[in-house]
Structures are given as C-alpha cells and as structure tokens.
Enzyme design. Structure first.
Site, PDB file in Angstrom:
ATOM      1  N   LYS A   1      43.924  31.397  68.283  1.00 15.94           N
ATOM      2  CA  LYS A   1      44.905  31.341  66.672  1.00 15.94           C
ATOM      3  C   LYS A   1      43.685  31.988  65.895  1.00 15.94           C
ATOM      4  CE  LYS A   1      44.626  27.142  63.547  1.00 15.94           C
ATOM      5  NZ  LYS A   1      43.754  27.194  62.800  1.00 15.94           N
TER       6      LYS A   1
ATOM      7  N   LYS B   1      37.359  30.827  63.103  1.00 16.01           N
ATOM      8  CA  LYS B   1      35.736  31.316  63.544  1.00 16.01           C
ATOM      9  C   LYS B   1      34.499  30.846  64.393  1.00 16.01           C
ATOM     10  CE  LYS B   1      33.879  27.918  60.453  1.00 16.01           C
ATOM     11  NZ  LYS B   1      34.942  27.508  59.857  1.00 16.01           N
TER      12      LYS B   1
ATOM     13  N   LYS C   1      38.691  15.659  65.123  1.00 15.43           N
ATOM     14  CA  LYS C   1      38.430  16.249  64.884  1.00 15.43           C
ATOM     15  C   LYS C   1      36.746  16.446  65.091  1.00 15.43           C
ATOM     16  CE  LYS C   1      38.303  19.616  60.712  1.00 15.43           C
ATOM     17  NZ  LYS C   1      37.635  20.120  59.774  1.00 15.43           N
TER      18      LYS C   1
END
Ligand code: TRP
Length: 331
Positions: free
Chosen positions: A195, A198, A114
C-alpha cells in the site's frame, strides 16, 4: 431546499501522494458541486503523533493546501480552512471530553493498532487517546450530515455518533447524527507493491517533479516471476498493472493484459503507457501547484477567509451548545 452539509479533514503529517489524490482529494472535488462542503487541514490531529517535532508542520500544511487547490478544490464552492484557526473545535472537544467514558476511547480499534505500529514514540498520551474525540468535535461543531472518509475511519465515525447521541440525551437535541460517506476507492499500490504509504518509502508524491515520477515508475516492481522479456507475465502480480487500473482507459488496460500474458509487450512498454496516462492526470495539477506555490499571499488569504467562514458556523453551534448545557451566562 438547502444543501446537505459535508465535512472532512486531512492531516498535515507529510507530503501528499497519488494515493491521497484518488482516495480523498478527487472525491472532495466531486462533492463540492453537490453539497455545502467544509474541508480542513487537521493540524492538531497531526500533533497527536508528532508532538515532539513540529519543525516541518508549516511546510506540510502548505503542501496539503496547495494540493487541495491543485486537485481542483474551489474556495468559491467549498470552505477550506485550518483546524487550529477555529478555536470552537477545542471548546467542543473539552466539553465532549466530560461526557466520554474512557472505555469508549480505549476500545477504538485504531488506538491499540497505532500504538503497536508506531514504536519510536511514546503514544501513551492524553492527546493520542483523545484523537477520535477531537475528530468528533470537528464533525459535530459543523452539524455535518456527511463525512467522506475511507473505511479506516469508520470506527471514528461510530464513536462520533455515540457521543452525539449521548450529548443529545443529556442536554436535548443539539446535533444531527453524522453519517460516513464511504466511497469505494481502488487501493493504490506503492512502487514496491505494498500500500502506498509514507512510512514505506514507496510514494509518488504530488510534489515530485515529472522526472522523479518517471524515474519512480521506471524502477517500479512488476511481476517478480517475469524475469526475461520473453517470459509471460501475470498482470495481477504487478503493481504497475494496478496503477493502470486507476489511471488508464479500459481499452488500454485490455491491451496491457493481453501484451503481458502473451509476452507481446515488455515491462518497459507497459510502464511507458502508464507514465503517459499518469502525466495526463498530473500535468494540470503540477501547473496549478506552480501557480499557488508562487503565491503565498493568496494561500494565506484563502485559509483566513475559509477559517473565518468556518468560524461563523462553529460559533453558532457553540452558542447552542452552551445554552443546552447552561453555560451561557448567569441569567
Ligand atoms: N482522522 C482523519 C484521517 O486521518 C482526519 C480527520 C480529522 C478527519 N478530523 C476529521 C476526517 C473529521 C473527517 C472528519 O484521515
């Protein structure tokens, strides 16, 4: 025999989409009849990556709550609550932080991933490193047996189990070891075939109007090699077909495949069938969304009652934790 306890959470980090519906919410709804369920909105977790701008957090919390209820969560059956309303999560988090070696957190694969993915923010923060530990506290404070999550969350469950064992080793058996409840979900493609996410701007949101949903499907990508109506297509290469796999009956899927590979039907025909089937799933959700969106007081009541009930369980756990650690007073 008492029911096994299930706990899961979802971050209010944006509006929920149909990927969240089939990946999490519908599963939560199925579990509420069988287990003692606790479902919460993880607003503190949302802050680990969005600490610099909290201006939309209330809107997102409300969106998550309304969608949970619209998808069929019944507050009479499952306890629905807000993480920041139950302070025991924070207390357990601070106690667990004392026994957690830094290396365990640094080694969680989602940590580096991340950090590399999200480049527009400084994620070299204490809170972000502690993300999985806060999650461990969420789970252990309810002494949950099962945690329904997607495969991406497995590393967080693993560290939770390790922390659980370490705590029990130091201070005596206090927590049962929670287990991930992995349900295989079809990957939900976004309108561009990647996929649904957002950050890709390819979502069909539960808060979209029927017109918006219809427009998004109509302009969705299909097999890029099927250019003319008379070209034969390969359904596997079309994200529209992958949505059919989730929302259409077997018979209809078979007809779609047949029509596509023979050029018997065009992409517009295929999309019309998908729109019909997707609407059948979304219409009752839209109706319940409308109902709850107009009743902010009901929403407030549901979340307060849920948080109170969650607080009863978590404060009972914390009593035991304080006792186990000799933090229960002077005597
Ligand atoms: N990390 C989870 C996610 O992003 C959300 C979450 C926070 C959670 N606390 C939890 C899930 C506890 C299960 C149990 O999806």
């Amino acid at each position: 025999m008492s029911k096994k306890r299930v706990l899961s959470g979802i971050q209010p980090s944006g509006r929920l989409h149909i990927g969240n519906l089939v990946g999490a919410l519908q599963n939560w709804v199925r579990l509420q009849d069988q287990y003692e369920c606790y479902y919460f909105i993880a607003d503190w977790h949302a802050l680990t990556t969005r600490y610099d701008d909290t201006s939309r957090i209330k809107e997102f919390i409300k969106d998550v709550l309304v969608n949970c209820l619209a998808a069929g969560l019944d507050p009479e059956k499952a306890t629905v609550f807000l993480q920041s309303h139950v302070l025991e999560h924070a207390e357990l988090h601070v106690l667990l932080s004392m026994i957690t070696p830094l290396g365990w957190l640094e080694r969680v694969p989602t940590y580096k991933e991340k950090q590399e993915q999200i480049t527009d923010k400084d994620l070299n923060t204490y809170g972000f490193l502690g993300y999985p530990l806060l999650q461990s506290a969420d789970i252990l404070v309810y002494r949950a047996d099962y945690v329904p999550v997607g495969v991406d969350q497995v590393p967080h469950l693993e560290i939770t189990r390790e922390i659980c064992r370490r705590f029990n080793n130091f201070y005596g058996e206090t927590f049962p070891e929670p287990e991930a409840l992995l349900t295989e979900f079809p990957k939900v493609p976004g309108t561009d075939g990647r996929k649904m996410s957002k950050s890709y701007n390819n979502c069909i949101f539960l808060s979209d109007s029927p017109q918006e949903v219809e427009h998004k499907i109509k302009t969705m990508m299909t097999d890029p090699q099927r250019i003319k109506r008379t070209d034969k297509g390969d359904p596997e290469k079309s994200p529209v077909y992958h949505l059919h796999k989730i929302f259409s009956s077997r018979e209809e899927q078979d007809r779609i495949v047949e029509g596509c590979v023979t050029a018997g039907i065009g992409c517009i025909d295929c999309k019309k069938v998908l729109i019909k089937n997707l609407f059948a799933v979304l219409e009752p959700i839209w109706e319940r969304r409308r109902y709850f969106m107009e009743r902010p007081d009901t929403l407030e009541d549901i979340i307060s009652a849920g948080s109170k009930k969650a607080g009863e369980i978590s404060s009972e756990t914390m009593k035991q934790v304080r006792q186990a650690m000799n933090l229960d007073g002077l005597k």
